[in-house]
Every structure is written in structure tokens, then in C-alpha cells.
Design a protein around this motif. Structure first.
Motif, PDB file in Angstrom:
ATOM      1  N   ASN A   1       0.834  -1.205   0.000  1.00 31.26           N
ATOM      2  CA  ASN A   1       0.000   0.000   0.000  1.00 31.26           C
ATOM      3  C   ASN A   1       0.868   1.254   0.000  1.00 31.26           C
ATOM      4  O   ASN A   1       1.905   1.287   0.672  1.00 31.26           O
ATOM      5  CB  ASN A   1      -0.902   0.029   1.240  1.00 31.26           C
ATOM      6  CG  ASN A   1      -1.958  -1.059   1.238  1.00 31.26           C
ATOM      7  OD1 ASN A   1      -2.357  -1.531   2.299  1.00 31.26           O
ATOM      8  ND2 ASN A   1      -2.419  -1.489   0.078  1.00 31.26           N
ATOM      9  N   PRO A   2       0.480   2.285  -0.754  1.00 31.67           N
ATOM     10  CA  PRO A   2       1.237   3.549  -0.732  1.00 31.67           C
ATOM     11  C   PRO A   2       1.326   4.103   0.685  1.00 31.67           C
ATOM     12  O   PRO A   2       0.379   3.981   1.468  1.00 31.67           O
ATOM     13  CB  PRO A   2       0.411   4.467  -1.631  1.00 31.67           C
ATOM     14  CG  PRO A   2      -0.363   3.544  -2.507  1.00 31.67           C
ATOM     15  CD  PRO A   2      -0.666   2.343  -1.669  1.00 31.67           C
ATOM     16  N   LYS A   3       2.465   4.696   1.020  1.00 33.18           N
ATOM     17  CA  LYS A   3       2.693   5.209   2.369  1.00 33.18           C
ATOM     18  C   LYS A   3       2.785   6.731   2.346  1.00 33.18           C
ATOM     19  O   LYS A   3       3.260   7.328   1.378  1.00 33.18           O
ATOM     20  CB  LYS A   3       3.971   4.611   2.957  1.00 33.18           C
ATOM     21  CG  LYS A   3       3.876   3.100   3.207  1.00 33.18           C
ATOM     22  CD  LYS A   3       5.168   2.576   3.787  1.00 33.18           C
ATOM     23  CE  LYS A   3       5.012   1.102   4.182  1.00 33.18           C
ATOM     24  NZ  LYS A   3       4.655   0.245   3.055  1.00 33.18           N
ATOM     25  N   THR A   4       2.343   7.344   3.434  1.00 32.11           N
ATOM     26  CA  THR A   4       2.474   8.791   3.584  1.00 32.11           C
ATOM     27  C   THR A   4       3.924   9.130   3.920  1.00 32.11           C
ATOM     28  O   THR A   4       4.714   8.259   4.323  1.00 32.11           O
ATOM     29  CB  THR A   4       1.562   9.310   4.700  1.00 32.11           C
ATOM     30  OG1 THR A   4       1.999   8.756   5.950  1.00 32.11           O
ATOM     31  CG2 THR A   4       0.105   8.921   4.455  1.00 32.11           C
ATOM     32  N   ALA A   5       4.264  10.399   3.802  1.00 35.22           N
ATOM     33  CA  ALA A   5       5.607  10.848   4.154  1.00 35.22           C
ATOM     34  C   ALA A   5       5.893  10.564   5.635  1.00 35.22           C
ATOM     35  O   ALA A   5       7.022  10.213   6.009  1.00 35.22           O
ATOM     36  CB  ALA A   5       5.746  12.334   3.853  1.00 35.22           C
ATOM     37  N   HIS A   6       4.888  10.686   6.482  1.00 36.43           N
ATOM     38  CA  HIS A   6       5.047  10.408   7.919  1.00 36.43           C
ATOM     39  C   HIS A   6       5.380   8.937   8.147  1.00 36.43           C
ATOM     40  O   HIS A   6       6.274   8.613   8.944  1.00 36.43           O
ATOM     41  CB  HIS A   6       3.758  10.787   8.649  1.00 36.43           C
ATOM     42  CG  HIS A   6       3.823  10.617  10.140  1.00 36.43           C
ATOM     43  ND1 HIS A   6       4.644  11.391  10.931  1.00 36.43           N
ATOM     44  CD2 HIS A   6       3.178   9.756  10.974  1.00 36.43           C
ATOM     45  CE1 HIS A   6       4.497  11.020  12.199  1.00 36.43           C
ATOM     46  NE2 HIS A   6       3.616  10.030  12.249  1.00 36.43           N
ATOM     47  N   GLU A   7       4.687   8.045   7.451  1.00 39.41           N
ATOM     48  CA  GLU A   7       4.954   6.615   7.598  1.00 39.41           C
ATOM     49  C   GLU A   7       6.338   6.250   7.084  1.00 39.41           C
ATOM     50  O   GLU A   7       7.044   5.418   7.681  1.00 39.41           O
ATOM     51  CB  GLU A   7       3.879   5.812   6.856  1.00 39.41           C
ATOM     52  CG  GLU A   7       2.517   5.874   7.516  1.00 39.41           C
ATOM     53  CD  GLU A   7       1.417   5.300   6.644  1.00 39.41           C
ATOM     54  OE1 GLU A   7       0.430   4.796   7.201  1.00 39.41           O
ATOM     55  OE2 GLU A   7       1.537   5.349   5.400  1.00 39.41           O
ATOM     56  N   LEU A   8       6.748   6.861   5.989  1.00 39.43           N
ATOM     57  CA  LEU A   8       8.090   6.603   5.457  1.00 39.43           C
ATOM     58  C   LEU A   8       9.169   7.078   6.424  1.00 39.43           C
ATOM     59  O   LEU A   8      10.199   6.422   6.595  1.00 39.43           O
ATOM     60  CB  LEU A   8       8.249   7.298   4.102  1.00 39.43           C
ATOM     61  CG  LEU A   8       7.435   6.714   2.941  1.00 39.43           C
ATOM     62  CD1 LEU A   8       7.523   7.629   1.727  1.00 39.43           C
ATOM     63  CD2 LEU A   8       7.930   5.323   2.576  1.00 39.43           C
ATOM     64  N   GLU A   9       8.935   8.215   7.078  1.00 36.08           N
ATOM     65  CA  GLU A   9       9.898   8.720   8.051  1.00 36.08           C
ATOM     66  C   GLU A   9       9.978   7.792   9.258  1.00 36.08           C
ATOM     67  O   GLU A   9      11.061   7.531   9.791  1.00 36.08           O
ATOM     68  CB  GLU A   9       9.502  10.136   8.480  1.00 36.08           C
ATOM     69  CG  GLU A   9      10.401  10.773   9.527  1.00 36.08           C
ATOM     70  CD  GLU A   9      11.827  11.021   9.040  1.00 36.08           C
ATOM     71  OE1 GLU A   9      12.666  11.416   9.863  1.00 36.08           O
ATOM     72  OE2 GLU A   9      12.106  10.812   7.830  1.00 36.08           O
TER      73      GLU A   9
END
Length: 211
Positions: free
Chosen positions: A171-179
Motif C-alpha cells: 500500500n502507498p505510504k504517507t511521508a510520515h509513515e516513510l519517516e
């Protein structure tokens, strides 16, 4: 004469439904949180059926539902479709439930009774005035990603917990989740206690879909 009568009858039905829909919209406003009225639902389904050309409606899926085809379709669905439809096709996502009309539960009859050709046409061409975009190349009747998704939609209710877990990773991740992931990986490499990532700014976009 009979055809003319049928056309006049259909025109009258559409006019009545359109009038009722307009009246209800004026009374209820334009909030996307509302459930579509019976009139809007009836009209939308009739238009959807009429909008799919007969040749496209009767098209047969050229792919066999092999394990490889279904695995590729799960990955494609997780990356492109799950943000609105959820990995299991239930439509129970923040975006899916705040669209108008709301994303349907594709495991139910309203979707499952569509022909393979209708499902493929909708995937390729989208549906106007909803959140459903056109994903495929215009006029391409042999897109394997699209036909693979048709096979998966037929089997959404059969997805196993392991398959759903596998889809979550895609699933695509938000910038917050990637951080968060970056900080966790840094900690595992011996970088000390992971810091708390900064909260996402209001309206921060998620990572764009690949296509």
C-alpha cells in the motif's frame, strides 16, 4: 412504433428521476457525507449500464486466473486501488467512505453481477462524477493489468489473512509513515533510540501512486 414508445417511456422515467434528484439535492445540499438518495442510485446504475457499449459488455477475459496472474493483480490492487477500496474490496477506508457516492463493497452483488467486460470497461474508462478514475490506456482492450484485476475482483471474498498482510506492505505510504520506517531502520542499525517523527502537516499529500 413499439421502439418509439419504449424510448418515450425511458425518457419519461429519466425525466421523473432527474426531477426528483434535483429536488432532493436542493433540500439536502451538496455534502459528500450524505448517502445518495434512491433516485440518484437508480439513475446512476441505469446510466452506468447504458454507458458500457454492448461489445465491451460481452467481452471475455483473455487471461486465465493462474496463481501468477492473481499475485500480480493483488500487488496492482494494493498499490492503485486499495486507498479507496481497501485491500479486501470492502471500501472501508477514509477516502472511500468520504467519496460521493461512497466506494462500494465490491464483494457484494451490485459489483459481482456485472459482467467481466463491464468490470474491465469501468477499470479502463472510470465513471464520471464519482471518484473512480480511468486507469487504462484509451481503447486498449487487452490490458493485462486490467483483466487481472477483473479476476481478483471475482475472488476478493476468498483472500486469505496472509495475502491481505502481503498486500498491506504494497500500500502507498504517507511521508510520515516513510519517516517512521527510516527511523526504525536507523535504530536497528545501532543508531540509538528512534526519535519520534514530526507529525504530518495538515493536508500533507501521501506518496503518489505508481502506474
Amino acid at each position: 412504433m413499439r421502439l418509439r414508445s419504449l424510448v418515450l417511456w425511458l425518457g419519461a422515467v429519466v425525466l421523473v428521476v432527474a426531477t426528483a434528484t434535483g429536488f432532493l439535492i436542493v433540500r439536502r445540499g451538496f455534502s459528500a457525507r450524505d448517502e445518495p438518495s434512491w433516485a440518484e442510485t437508480f439513475l446512476a446504475r441505469r446510466i452506468r449500464t447504458l454507458a458500457v457499449p454492448a461489445r465491451a459488455r460481452n467481452a471475455e477475459n483473455p487471461l486465465s486466473p493462474t496463481p501468477e496472474v492473481l499475485a500480480a493483480a493483488r500487488g496492482h490492487f494494493a498499490d492503485h486501488c486499495a486507498v479507496c477500496h481497501a485491500n479486501d474490496g470492502s471500501g472501508q477506508t477514509t477516502i472511500g467512505q468520504n467519496l460521493y457516492p461512497k466506494a462500494p463493497d465490491m464483494r457484494l452483488d451490485d459489483t459481482q453481477r456485472l459482467t467481466d467486460g463491464e468490470l474491465y470497461y469501468i477499470i479502463q474508462n472510470g465513471i464520471r462524477m464519482t471518484g473512480m478514475p480511468a486507469w487504462g490506456e484509451q481503447g486498449n482492450e487487452k490490458d493485462e493489468d486490467g483483466w487481472g484485476l477483473v479476476h481478483l475482483i471475482r475472488r476478493l471474498s476468498e483472500l486469505t489473512p496472509a495475502q491481505l498482510k502481503e498486500m498491506e506492505k504494497l500500500n502507498p505510504k504517507t511521508a510520515h509513515e516513510l519517516e517512521e520506517e527510516r527511523l526504525d531502520e536507523e535504530f536497528l542499525r545501532g543508531g540509538g533510540e528512534p526519535a519520534e517523527p514530526a507529525p504530518p502537516s495538515p493536508g500533507a499529500p501521501s506518496q503518489p501512486h505508481r502506474h
